[in-house]
Design a protein around this motif. Structure first.
Motif: not given
Length: 512
Positions: A165, A186, A33, A154, A196
């Motif tokens: 993403l 997430l 992330i 999403i 992400s």
């Protein structure tokens, strides 16, 4: 986690008279992330639009590699086919269509041009399960809240077999619970191997889930911080974003509070479509000259409904109660009457209700105030330019000129345009509904300074905010709301986040 999934090298993007990005370098590891931070106008959205193909190959310089291959995306369809899906802050769902129809819009499950609804429904159920959404696939988008709509977006991305993403301010419009659910989702995606990138001004959320943080400033890469290698703190990110430390998030002010200038008594409002549903219930409040009064409440507490109904009854039906201005009862049955009595409202949705985005700064500032710059219905163009430029300079609106379209401005500068048009109206009361939503810390400070200046000049301010630190940092007195009712009133000295939350949730502790 460790292999590089995305690498953008020496990305430079120019617009007429402006270099938006200058040799930006950005790497994202597979399975992480990664947070992308920066002030409004730092270049975050431009970088993402280059990656997605909105700004096609050839309109910028530099190289992009994704999944080990060079990329030359010429439109969004090509980037999505590669597995890059972007969820923008303004959701792209169609309210009148169902969840299933929105998820597969443009990506239909069809055979020989005929949609297979059994397959569509079955796959929708699987996707909704992945995002922890229990609503039936045939539910209309307009029937669910913003938090659930974000989950539908999403799910729509997952339907396109997403590898990367990208979420642009995903929690900006969400309440605390929905924000927490999204962040947990997430983290779950990370466990499943989905990478992400989160663009966010909420640094507490960045610190909670991000493995890496890249900061942009003025179109350049400042630094990338990695969890476990670097010490990542809010102060360090802020210093990288604005080029200096912000020792105080809220500018100091010594209140000079005068007599009551605005008083509301027994104000009751019913839903505009559901005539038996009371959304504001017997609310009474007062604002004094030079005072900043806060309203704190959870999503759905009735704060915005109260604000809009006070502003010329622009929301609701069967509205009852009294409003006094300087101790005298006044009628404010429409927006014109509200403005005439010195009451203005800064909406929480500046792009939809606060601005005409296709118009320039000058027009947006002066449009509600034509009486100040016209005679016999003829606008004095020189006076219009002079007035608009006065507020552009006073509020420090960063733009190429007064003729720049407001859609081209950063969020913070758009908000300053909204404030400018109402300051030009010379109000006595300003109702500010989420005035810093979607704005970076540096721009927030500038908005706070403007609020303080208005209060010091004797204006009364009603501040609605979902951020309790903002309420506590700016307000002299605070009301709390729950289910349309005022549940508490606290002075600055006695207010804490814990007390406010207790009143906002209407618990016994809050009422004791």
């Amino acid at each position: 986690m460790g292999d590089i999934l995305l690498e953008m090298k020496n990305i430079t993007k120019r617009f007429p008279g402006v270099k938006a990005l200058d040799n930006v370098n950005f790497k994202v590891k597979a399975g992480e992330i990664h947070a992308l931070c920066g002030e409004n106008g730092a270049g975050k959205s431009t970088l993402v639009k280059i990656l997605s193909g909105v700004y096609p190959y050839g309109s910028y310089t530099g190289d992009i590699q994704f999944n080990g291959r060079p990329c030359a995306f010429r439109d969004i369809k090509q980037s999505e086919q590669a597995g890059i899906v972007i969820i923008h802050q303004e959701l792209s769902l169609i309210p009148e269509l169902t969840i299933a129809e929105n998820i597969f819009l443009g990506n239909e499950r069809a055979t020989k041009g005929v949609i297979d609804w059994i397959k569509t429904t079955s796959q929708t159920n699987k996707l909704l399960k992945k995002v922890n959404l229990s609503d039936p696939p045939d539910t209309l988008i307009k029937q669910i809240g913003v938090g659930k709509q974000q989950l539908v977006e999403i799910a729509k991305a997952l339907a396109k077999e997403v590898k990367l993403l990208i979420l642009d301010e995903p929690t900006a419009a969400l309440n605390e619970k929905d924000s927490e659910n999204l962040l947990n989702l997430l983290l779950e995606f990370k466990r499943q191997g989905i990478t992400s990138v989160m663009i966010s001004h909420k640094l507490d959320e960045v610190l909670a889930i991000a493995d890496s943080v890249t900061v942009l400033r003025d179109g350049e890469t400042v630094e990338t911080l990695e969890r476990g290698c670097d010490r990542i703190t809010e102060d360090r990110i802020i210093r990288a974003m604005v080029g200096r430390s912000l020792t105080n998030r809220y500018p100091p002010r010594t209140p000079r509070i005068g007599e009551t200038v605005f008083e509301v008594t027994n104000w009751t409002v019913y839903h505009p479509l559901q005539s038996d549903r009371k959304v504001v219930d017997n609310v009474s409040l007062r604002i004094r000259k030079g005072e900043i009064v806060g309203i704190a409440g959870l999503m759905g507490a009735g704060r915005t409904e109260l604000a809009m109904s006070l502003f010329g009854k622009s929301y609701g039906q069967k509205i009852a109660g009294t409003i006094k201005k300087d101790g005298i009862p006044v009628e404010m049955d429409n927006v014109s009457q509200a403005i005439k009595h010195g009451v203005v409202y800064v909406t929480e949705d500046r792009k939809t209700y606060g601005l005409i985005l296709m118009n320039d700064i000058k027009t947006n500032i002066t449009l509600p105030n034509l009486k100040y710059i016209s005679k016999n219905t003829v606008v004095n163009e020189q006076a219009e330019v002079t007035k608009a430029d006065h507020f552009r300079r006073k509020l420090g609106i960063k733009s190429s000129s007064l003729l720049q379209k407001t859609e081209q401005l950063s969020g913070g500068n758009q908000q300053k345009v909204v404030l400018s048009k109402w300051m030009m109206a010379e109000p006595d009361i300003l109702i500010l509904d989420e005035p810093t939503r979607g704005i970076d810390v540096g721009a927030k400070y500038e908005i706070y300074a403007i609020m303080n200046q208005l209060a010091e000049s004797g204006k009364g301010i009603l501040l609605i905010s979902s951020e309790l630190p903002e309420i506590l940092g700016m307000c002299d007195r605070i009301y709390t709301m729950s289910e349309g009712k005022i549940t508490g009133e606290l002075n600055r000295e006695e207010a804490t986040q814990e007390k406010l939350m207790a009143y906002m949730t209407n618990t016994r502790e809050g009422q004791s």
